[in-house]
Design a protein around this motif. Structure first.
Motif, short mmCIF file in Angstrom:
data_model
loop_
_atom_site.label_atom_id
_atom_site.label_comp_id
_atom_site.label_asym_id
_atom_site.label_seq_id
_atom_site.Cartn_x
_atom_site.Cartn_y
_atom_site.Cartn_z
N PHE A 84 27.65 0.91 -26.54
CA PHE A 84 28.18 0.38 -27.79
C PHE A 84 27.43 -0.88 -28.21
CE2 PHE A 84 30.84 -2.85 -29.75
CZ PHE A 84 31.05 -2.24 -30.97
N SER A 85 27.18 -1.73 -27.23
CA SER A 85 26.51 -2.99 -27.52
C SER A 85 25.08 -2.76 -28.01
CB SER A 85 26.51 -3.82 -26.23
OG SER A 85 26.50 -5.16 -26.54
N ARG A 86 24.40 -1.79 -27.41
CA ARG A 86 23.03 -1.47 -27.86
C ARG A 86 23.05 -0.95 -29.31
NH1 ARG A 86 22.90 1.03 -22.92
NH2 ARG A 86 22.69 3.10 -23.88
N LYS A 87 24.04 -0.08 -29.59
CA LYS A 87 24.15 0.44 -30.96
C LYS A 87 24.43 -0.69 -31.95
CE LYS A 87 26.31 4.48 -29.47
NZ LYS A 87 27.62 5.11 -29.38
N ALA A 88 25.33 -1.59 -31.55
CA ALA A 88 25.68 -2.71 -32.43
C ALA A 88 24.43 -3.57 -32.68
CB ALA A 88 26.79 -3.55 -31.80
N MET A 89 23.63 -3.74 -31.64
CA MET A 89 22.40 -4.53 -31.77
C MET A 89 21.42 -3.84 -32.74
SD MET A 89 20.74 -7.21 -30.89
CE MET A 89 21.53 -7.91 -29.45
N LEU A 90 21.26 -2.52 -32.58
CA LEU A 90 20.35 -1.77 -33.47
C LEU A 90 20.78 -1.93 -34.93
CD1 LEU A 90 19.91 1.53 -31.40
CD2 LEU A 90 18.17 -0.22 -31.84
N LYS A 91 22.10 -1.85 -35.15
CA LYS A 91 22.61 -1.96 -36.53
C LYS A 91 22.46 -3.37 -37.08
CE LYS A 91 26.23 1.56 -36.43
NZ LYS A 91 27.69 1.69 -36.37
N SER A 92 22.35 -4.35 -36.20
CA SER A 92 22.32 -5.74 -36.66
C SER A 92 20.92 -6.31 -36.83
CB SER A 92 23.11 -6.63 -35.68
OG SER A 92 24.39 -6.10 -35.47
N LEU A 93 19.91 -5.55 -36.45
CA LEU A 93 18.54 -6.06 -36.58
C LEU A 93 18.18 -6.27 -38.05
CD1 LEU A 93 16.71 -3.68 -34.04
CD2 LEU A 93 17.30 -6.10 -33.68
N PRO A 94 17.37 -7.27 -38.36
CA PRO A 94 16.93 -7.45 -39.75
C PRO A 94 16.24 -6.16 -40.24
CG PRO A 94 16.22 -9.30 -38.39
CD PRO A 94 16.80 -8.29 -37.46
N GLU A 95 16.65 -5.68 -41.42
CA GLU A 95 16.14 -4.38 -41.88
C GLU A 95 14.64 -4.37 -42.13
OE1 GLU A 95 18.79 -3.56 -45.14
OE2 GLU A 95 20.45 -3.63 -43.67
N SER A 96 14.10 -5.52 -42.52
CA SER A 96 12.68 -5.54 -42.86
C SER A 96 11.77 -5.77 -41.65
CB SER A 96 12.43 -6.65 -43.89
OG SER A 96 12.91 -7.88 -43.38
N TRP A 97 12.38 -5.92 -40.47
CA TRP A 97 11.61 -6.24 -39.27
C TRP A 97 10.92 -4.97 -38.75
CZ3 TRP A 97 13.89 -8.20 -33.95
CH2 TRP A 97 12.88 -8.87 -33.25
N ASP A 98 9.59 -5.02 -38.63
CA ASP A 98 8.82 -3.85 -38.21
C ASP A 98 8.74 -3.84 -36.68
OD1 ASP A 98 7.12 -1.74 -37.96
OD2 ASP A 98 5.35 -2.79 -38.73
N VAL A 99 9.63 -3.05 -36.05
CA VAL A 99 9.67 -3.03 -34.59
C VAL A 99 9.59 -1.63 -34.00
CG1 VAL A 99 10.91 -5.21 -34.15
CG2 VAL A 99 12.21 -3.15 -34.76
N GLU A 100 9.02 -1.55 -32.83
CA GLU A 100 8.98 -0.32 -32.03
C GLU A 100 10.00 -0.55 -30.91
OE1 GLU A 100 7.43 3.35 -31.64
OE2 GLU A 100 6.34 1.92 -32.93
N ILE A 101 11.13 0.20 -30.95
CA ILE A 101 12.24 -0.15 -30.06
C ILE A 101 12.29 0.67 -28.78
CG2 ILE A 101 14.78 -0.23 -29.90
CD1 ILE A 101 14.69 -0.65 -33.02
N THR A 102 12.47 -0.02 -27.67
CA THR A 102 12.75 0.63 -26.38
C THR A 102 14.11 0.11 -25.92
OG1 THR A 102 10.39 0.61 -25.86
CG2 THR A 102 11.90 1.01 -24.02
N GLN A 103 14.91 0.99 -25.28
CA GLN A 103 16.21 0.55 -24.77
C GLN A 103 16.25 0.68 -23.25
OE1 GLN A 103 19.68 1.95 -26.93
NE2 GLN A 103 18.38 2.71 -28.58
N ALA A 104 16.91 -0.27 -22.61
CA ALA A 104 17.10 -0.21 -21.16
C ALA A 104 18.56 -0.50 -20.85
CB ALA A 104 16.20 -1.23 -20.47
#
Lengths: 124, 205
Positions: free
Chosen positions: A13-33
């Motif tokens: 849940f916390s990872r999902k909440a983090m994904l939803k809260s990232l700045p929309e314009s931020w160009d990132v390649e995301i890995t989760q652990a």
């Protein structure tokens, strides 16, 4: 060029909440652990230029990840995101090399503010 | 009517909400004792009322056979019972940290356990309730036993729930033996309130 962002939290849940809260314009390649060991493996592969790191986790906790980064000389900008709000916990992560501490529960605004403060990303 | 258990997603949100409550409780304990508190990942399970004592006994298995326990009931939109369970050595260490020098002082140890429990249970559950916008009130805590086996601390003939939600968080100090298991039981009647609060919390993201 996109930034390698590593999100480390045992809570889905916390990872999902983090994904939803990232700045929309931020160009990132995301890995989760989901724990500290997985985080260190990803870091060794260069998948975490920026790390959003939880503290209380099974297997290896966030303090352990910071020690691993320091001991192995890995390069990463780490922001700790945790519900462990003891002043000594904050002090300890900063001493171990984290750039900042973001208290849970976080939101879009508090996350954006901490990323800007650390000069990791600033929305235009 | 049989209450439906929380689904996987609700469980995950609850765990995170508890994690935040636990963090607030840990910080309160750290401040009170001026120590560093190690937190562990909270555990949540759905148990039959009869199984509760067995489940808690499993959580503390191998960590000693003599415990001190304090019970504190809570009610309003969420209702249930919280137990703080302290190891035998932990009580003495706690007394030392708080500057209680005379071990034989009447009632001093019990008073200390009541105070610490009040702080931990209050911070943790208020932390949970605030996040999910539910109202919560507390009864005064009572010592249910000192130097007893675990099942004697948890037994209640009045508990009539078929099923309940069992939540466990654990606090231990970096130095020394002190540890506290905080076990919370939430009644079936609270589950729908809890569920609506969790959905609302999730939608805030």
């Amino acid at each position: 060029m996109s930034i390698a962002l590593l999100i480390v939290d045992d809570s889905g849940f916390s990872r999902k909440a983090m994904l939803k809260s990232l700045p929309e314009s931020w160009d990132v390649e995301i890995t989760q652990a989901t724990n500290g060991e997985e985080a260190l493996e990803a870091l060794r592969k260069g998948l975490g230029e920026v790390v959003l790191l939880d503290l209380t986790m099974p297997v290896l906790d966030g303090f352990g990840v910071l020690e691993g980064i320091r001991d192995e000389g890995l390069q990463a900008k780490v922001v700790v995101v945790s519900a462990d709000i003891q002043p000594k916990a904050k002090l300890r992560v900063i001493t171990l090399g984290a750039l900042a501490f973001l208290q849970k529960p976080f939101n879009k605004e508090s996350l954006a503010a901490v990323l800007a403060d650390c000069e990791i990303y600033r929305e235009d | 009517m049989k209450t439906e258990a929380l689904n996987e997603e609700e469980n995950e949100i609850l765990q995170e909400v508890i994690n935040i409550g636990m963090g607030q409780a840990g910080a309160s304990l750290a401040k009170l004792l001026d120590v560093f508190v190690n937190l562990s990942v909270p555990r949540v399970s759905w148990v039959n009322g009869d199984d509760f004592v067995t489940q808690v006994a499993k959580l503390v298995e191998g960590q000693g056979d003599s415990w001190a326990g304090v019970r504190q009931a809570f009610y309003n939109q969420l209702e249930g019972e919280a137990f703080a369970i302290y190891g035998a050595n932990g009580c003495q260490q706690l007394a030392g940290l708080m500057g209680y020098e005379d071990e034989n002082e009447d009632g001093a140890e019990e008073e200390l356990l009541l105070d610490v429990t009040n702080i931990l249970v209050g911070a943790c559950l208020v932390g949970v309730a605030n996040q999910i916008s539910k109202k919560l009130d507390f009864a005064a805590p009572t010592v249910v036993g000192v130097g007893k086996p675990i099942h004697e601390l948890l037994y209640s003939r009045d508990r009539e729930w078929d099923q309940c939600l069992l939540i466990e968080v654990n606090f231990c100090l970096e130095e020394g033996d002190f540890s506290c298991h905080l076990v919370m039981l939430m009644s079936e009647a609270s589950i729908e309130q809890l569920r609506s609060g969790l959905v609302q919390f999730m939608e805030s993201y």
